[in-house]
Design a protein around this motif. Structure first.
Motif, PDB file in Angstrom:
ATOM      1  N   ARG A 152       0.830  -1.212   0.000  1.00 35.79           N
ATOM      2  CA  ARG A 152       0.000   0.000   0.000  1.00 35.79           C
ATOM      3  C   ARG A 152       0.862   1.258   0.000  1.00 35.79           C
ATOM      4  O   ARG A 152       0.581   2.224  -0.741  1.00 35.79           O
ATOM      5  CB  ARG A 152      -0.924   0.007   1.218  1.00 35.79           C
ATOM      6  CG  ARG A 152      -1.728   1.298   1.360  1.00 35.79           C
ATOM      7  CD  ARG A 152      -2.634   1.301   2.561  1.00 35.79           C
ATOM      8  NE  ARG A 152      -1.918   1.292   3.832  1.00 35.79           N
ATOM      9  CZ  ARG A 152      -1.372   2.380   4.388  1.00 35.79           C
ATOM     10  NH1 ARG A 152      -1.425   3.561   3.758  1.00 35.79           N
ATOM     11  NH2 ARG A 152      -0.773   2.300   5.562  1.00 35.79           N
ATOM     12  N   LEU A 153       1.908   1.274   0.822  1.00 30.60           N
ATOM     13  CA  LEU A 153       2.776   2.448   0.880  1.00 30.60           C
ATOM     14  C   LEU A 153       3.437   2.709  -0.464  1.00 30.60           C
ATOM     15  O   LEU A 153       3.488   3.854  -0.934  1.00 30.60           O
ATOM     16  CB  LEU A 153       3.836   2.265   1.963  1.00 30.60           C
ATOM     17  CG  LEU A 153       3.344   2.290   3.415  1.00 30.60           C
ATOM     18  CD1 LEU A 153       4.490   1.994   4.367  1.00 30.60           C
ATOM     19  CD2 LEU A 153       2.698   3.628   3.755  1.00 30.60           C
ATOM     20  N   VAL A 154       3.957   1.671  -1.079  1.00 30.45           N
ATOM     21  CA  VAL A 154       4.598   1.830  -2.385  1.00 30.45           C
ATOM     22  C   VAL A 154       3.603   2.401  -3.397  1.00 30.45           C
ATOM     23  O   VAL A 154       3.922   3.324  -4.158  1.00 30.45           O
ATOM     24  CB  VAL A 154       5.169   0.482  -2.876  1.00 30.45           C
ATOM     25  CG1 VAL A 154       5.644   0.598  -4.328  1.00 30.45           C
ATOM     26  CG2 VAL A 154       6.322   0.037  -1.980  1.00 30.45           C
ATOM     27  N   GLU A 155       2.390   1.888  -3.393  1.00 29.06           N
ATOM     28  CA  GLU A 155       1.367   2.369  -4.331  1.00 29.06           C
ATOM     29  C   GLU A 155       1.011   3.829  -4.069  1.00 29.06           C
ATOM     30  O   GLU A 155       0.842   4.617  -5.012  1.00 29.06           O
ATOM     31  CB  GLU A 155       0.119   1.482  -4.235  1.00 29.06           C
ATOM     32  CG  GLU A 155       0.332   0.076  -4.785  1.00 29.06           C
ATOM     33  CD  GLU A 155      -0.844  -0.857  -4.499  1.00 29.06           C
ATOM     34  OE1 GLU A 155      -1.771  -0.425  -3.762  1.00 29.06           O
ATOM     35  OE2 GLU A 155      -0.837  -1.995  -5.006  1.00 29.06           O
ATOM     36  N   GLU A 156       0.896   4.207  -2.797  1.00 30.22           N
ATOM     37  CA  GLU A 156       0.545   5.600  -2.484  1.00 30.22           C
ATOM     38  C   GLU A 156       1.691   6.542  -2.787  1.00 30.22           C
ATOM     39  O   GLU A 156       1.479   7.675  -3.233  1.00 30.22           O
ATOM     40  CB  GLU A 156       0.101   5.712  -1.026  1.00 30.22           C
ATOM     41  CG  GLU A 156      -1.249   5.057  -0.752  1.00 30.22           C
ATOM     42  CD  GLU A 156      -1.855   5.529   0.559  1.00 30.22           C
ATOM     43  OE1 GLU A 156      -2.019   6.754   0.750  1.00 30.22           O
ATOM     44  OE2 GLU A 156      -2.159   4.653   1.402  1.00 30.22           O
ATOM     45  N   PHE A 157       2.927   6.103  -2.545  1.00 33.73           N
ATOM     46  CA  PHE A 157       4.078   6.935  -2.912  1.00 33.73           C
ATOM     47  C   PHE A 157       4.066   7.207  -4.416  1.00 33.73           C
ATOM     48  O   PHE A 157       4.319   8.337  -4.850  1.00 33.73           O
ATOM     49  CB  PHE A 157       5.385   6.249  -2.524  1.00 33.73           C
ATOM     50  CG  PHE A 157       5.689   6.249  -1.051  1.00 33.73           C
ATOM     51  CD1 PHE A 157       4.859   6.867  -0.142  1.00 33.73           C
ATOM     52  CD2 PHE A 157       6.823   5.622  -0.576  1.00 33.73           C
ATOM     53  CE1 PHE A 157       5.135   6.872   1.207  1.00 33.73           C
ATOM     54  CE2 PHE A 157       7.126   5.619   0.783  1.00 33.73           C
ATOM     55  CZ  PHE A 157       6.277   6.242   1.673  1.00 33.73           C
ATOM     56  N   ALA A 158       3.804   6.170  -5.196  1.00 36.67           N
ATOM     57  CA  ALA A 158       3.770   6.349  -6.650  1.00 36.67           C
ATOM     58  C   ALA A 158       2.630   7.272  -7.065  1.00 36.67           C
ATOM     59  O   ALA A 158       2.801   8.163  -7.902  1.00 36.67           O
ATOM     60  CB  ALA A 158       3.626   4.989  -7.327  1.00 36.67           C
ATOM     61  N   GLU A 159       1.451   7.093  -6.455  1.00 37.85           N
ATOM     62  CA  GLU A 159       0.285   7.908  -6.798  1.00 37.85           C
ATOM     63  C   GLU A 159       0.526   9.388  -6.516  1.00 37.85           C
ATOM     64  O   GLU A 159       0.181  10.258  -7.337  1.00 37.85           O
ATOM     65  CB  GLU A 159      -0.923   7.425  -5.993  1.00 37.85           C
ATOM     66  CG  GLU A 159      -2.169   8.288  -6.143  1.00 37.85           C
ATOM     67  CD  GLU A 159      -3.152   8.102  -5.005  1.00 37.85           C
ATOM     68  OE1 GLU A 159      -4.077   8.939  -4.908  1.00 37.85           O
ATOM     69  OE2 GLU A 159      -3.007   7.162  -4.202  1.00 37.85           O
ATOM     70  N   LEU A 160       1.126   9.694  -5.365  1.00 35.13           N
ATOM     71  CA  LEU A 160       1.338  11.080  -4.952  1.00 35.13           C
ATOM     72  C   LEU A 160       2.727  11.600  -5.332  1.00 35.13           C
ATOM     73  O   LEU A 160       3.085  12.720  -4.974  1.00 35.13           O
ATOM     74  CB  LEU A 160       1.139  11.207  -3.434  1.00 35.13           C
ATOM     75  CG  LEU A 160      -0.279  10.937  -2.937  1.00 35.13           C
ATOM     76  CD1 LEU A 160      -0.318  10.886  -1.415  1.00 35.13           C
ATOM     77  CD2 LEU A 160      -1.245  11.993  -3.464  1.00 35.13           C
ATOM     78  N   ASP A 161       3.478  10.787  -6.059  1.00 30.49           N
ATOM     79  CA  ASP A 161       4.848  11.137  -6.460  1.00 30.49           C
ATOM     80  C   ASP A 161       5.678  11.580  -5.256  1.00 30.49           C
ATOM     81  O   ASP A 161       6.373  12.589  -5.285  1.00 30.49           O
ATOM     82  CB  ASP A 161       4.845  12.227  -7.539  1.00 30.49           C
ATOM     83  CG  ASP A 161       6.177  12.312  -8.281  1.00 30.49           C
ATOM     84  OD1 ASP A 161       7.057  11.464  -8.023  1.00 30.49           O
ATOM     85  OD2 ASP A 161       6.334  13.243  -9.100  1.00 30.49           O
ATOM     86  N   VAL A 162       5.568  10.813  -4.172  1.00 31.26           N
ATOM     87  CA  VAL A 162       6.403  11.014  -2.991  1.00 31.26           C
ATOM     88  C   VAL A 162       7.710  10.274  -3.224  1.00 31.26           C
ATOM     89  O   VAL A 162       7.709   9.070  -3.504  1.00 31.26           O
ATOM     90  CB  VAL A 162       5.710  10.487  -1.720  1.00 31.26           C
ATOM     91  CG1 VAL A 162       6.664  10.478  -0.533  1.00 31.26           C
ATOM     92  CG2 VAL A 162       4.484  11.332  -1.406  1.00 31.26           C
TER      93      VAL A 162
END
Length: 403
Positions: A255-265
């Motif tokens: 989940r963290l990896v996916e959210e980082f990619a989504e928000l370009d973190v």
């Protein structure tokens, strides 16, 4: 500018032309050119790689160039902060001289883009920030430097720190820093209120040091992601260290990896010896920007660090237990264009572990020519036979600055 007799990313022999600081053409060569002509750079069959981008260093604390001293710090962030506070003023050189020397060594060995922290707290005020600012100015024609106004001792533990960070951001700092909202400041909501409030005021990106373990680290990250989404700061947040985010459940990691990619973190790593970080290859495959840095360099926190990002690239491969050439070369891509894409969000993210960007027509001519049979061999051998170019101009030879 013509750079001849080079092998881009270890490929066939080629000649690279540069105009206005950018690569204008890449022409294959059937054999080495005997006399490249006046003003040309003879690569002598060396590798041509994009130069390094160090996206996590502390120029204000370095002791490179000074006599070696025994380590006096105690385990834990706060004891380390206090140890640094007790000793940094006793260094043989002032901050500006130490930062300028170390930045020069970094450039000489192949780094032409830097994001450096500058500690700001109730003890040092803006003195250390001003020292890093002086180093940036001293090397302005050799390297691009971005300074983080960094509250190493926390934003809330001591009075006046948010105001000092605010002043630094108005005086040349480009990024607002945060650190361990739960374990150091012990008030994550207020910490992030101040952090993102300053970011919004100065239209500055955010870089958060995160040492917090396991689920506590995930809790802080979730609060950071929540702010990022609510404030429309996609592409403006970096999380540094995050040693333990890969040590939680597989579903949480995913989940963290996916959210980082989504928000370009983006993520900045220093290739720590012991860690349960998010998997490097998985981050790249998801489209998360990852960069590499040297952290402190022979300072009051640690005796490690030598201003050589090629050495730190070896460490990134070693600590990830990489052996395959593709993965070791990926570490070079992370250390160069991966970090550069954090500093310049107009640069594309690495698309896979096989991606080898940075040497195409139109790219900025920030290059490292280094001896090595292959890119992997260059990482293993770490030859001193290097030529460094910034904006198409030679700034270092054989690990020594020019001009």
């Amino acid at each position: 500018m013509l750079i001849t007799n080079v092998r881009p990313w270890g490929g066939p022999l080629a000649e690279i032309a540069v105009e206005n600081g950018r690569i204008s053409s890449i022409t294959p060569l059937e054999s080495e050119v005997d006399y490249p002509g006046p003003g040309a750079v003879d690569g002598r069959g060396r590798l041509a790689l994009p130069s390094f981008a160090d996206v996590h260093c502390h120029l204000d604390s370095t002791r490179l160039g000074l006599p070696f001293r025994p380590h006096t710090g105690s385990p834990g962030i706060w004891p380390m902060v206090m140890n640094d506070r007790e000793n940094w003023r006793d260094a043989e050189w002032p901050v500006a001289e130490r930062a300028t020397y170390t930045l020069g060594r970094m450039i000489a060995q192949g780094t032409t883009r830097v994001r450096s922290y500058a500690q700001i707290d109730a003890d040092c005020g803006l003195e250390r920030f001003e020292g890093v600012l002086a180093a940036k100015e001293a090397h302005r024609d050799r390297c691009e430097v971005e300074i983080i106004a960094f509250p190493q001792a926390g934003l809330l533990r001591e009075p006046g720190v948010p105001e000092l960070v605010d002043e630094a951001l108005a005086s040349g700092a480009a990024v607002v820093g945060g650190i361990d909202p739960c374990t150091l400041d012990r008030d994550p909501v207020r910490h992030l209120d101040v952090l993102f409030g300053l970011a919004e005021k100065h239209q500055a990106p955010v870089d958060v040091h995160l040492h917090e373990p396991g689920e506590l680290g995930v809790f802080s990250v979730d609060l950071i992601l929540e702010r990022t989404r609510a404030l429309g700061m996609t592409g403006q947040v970096t999380i540094s260290h995050a040693y333990d985010l890969g040590g939680v459940s597989e579903s949480t990691t995913r989940r963290l990896v996916e959210e980082f990619a989504e928000l370009d973190v983006s993520m900045a790593t220093v290739a720590p010896a012991q860690h349960r970080s998010l998997p490097l290859a998985d981050l790249t495959a998801a489209g998360v920007r990852v960069g590499l840095g040297e952290d402190g360099q022979r300072d009051y926190w640690s005796p490690y660090g030598n201003a050589d990002m090629l050495d730190r690239t070896w460490q990134l491969a070693f600590t990830n237990r990489f052996r395959a050439d593709e993965l070791i070369e990926h570490c070079l891509a992370v250390a160069s264009r991966g970090g550069a894409s954090i500093l310049d969000r107009n640069l594309p993210r690495l698309s896979s572990v096989a991606d080898r960007p940075g040497l195409a027509v139109g790219d900025q001519a920030d290059l490292l020519l280094v001896d090595g049979e292959t890119p992997t061999a260059a990482v293993m051998d770490r030859s001193r036979d290097r030529t460094v170019l910034h904006d198409g101009r030679v700034v270092a030879e054989a690990c020594e600055l020019l001009g």
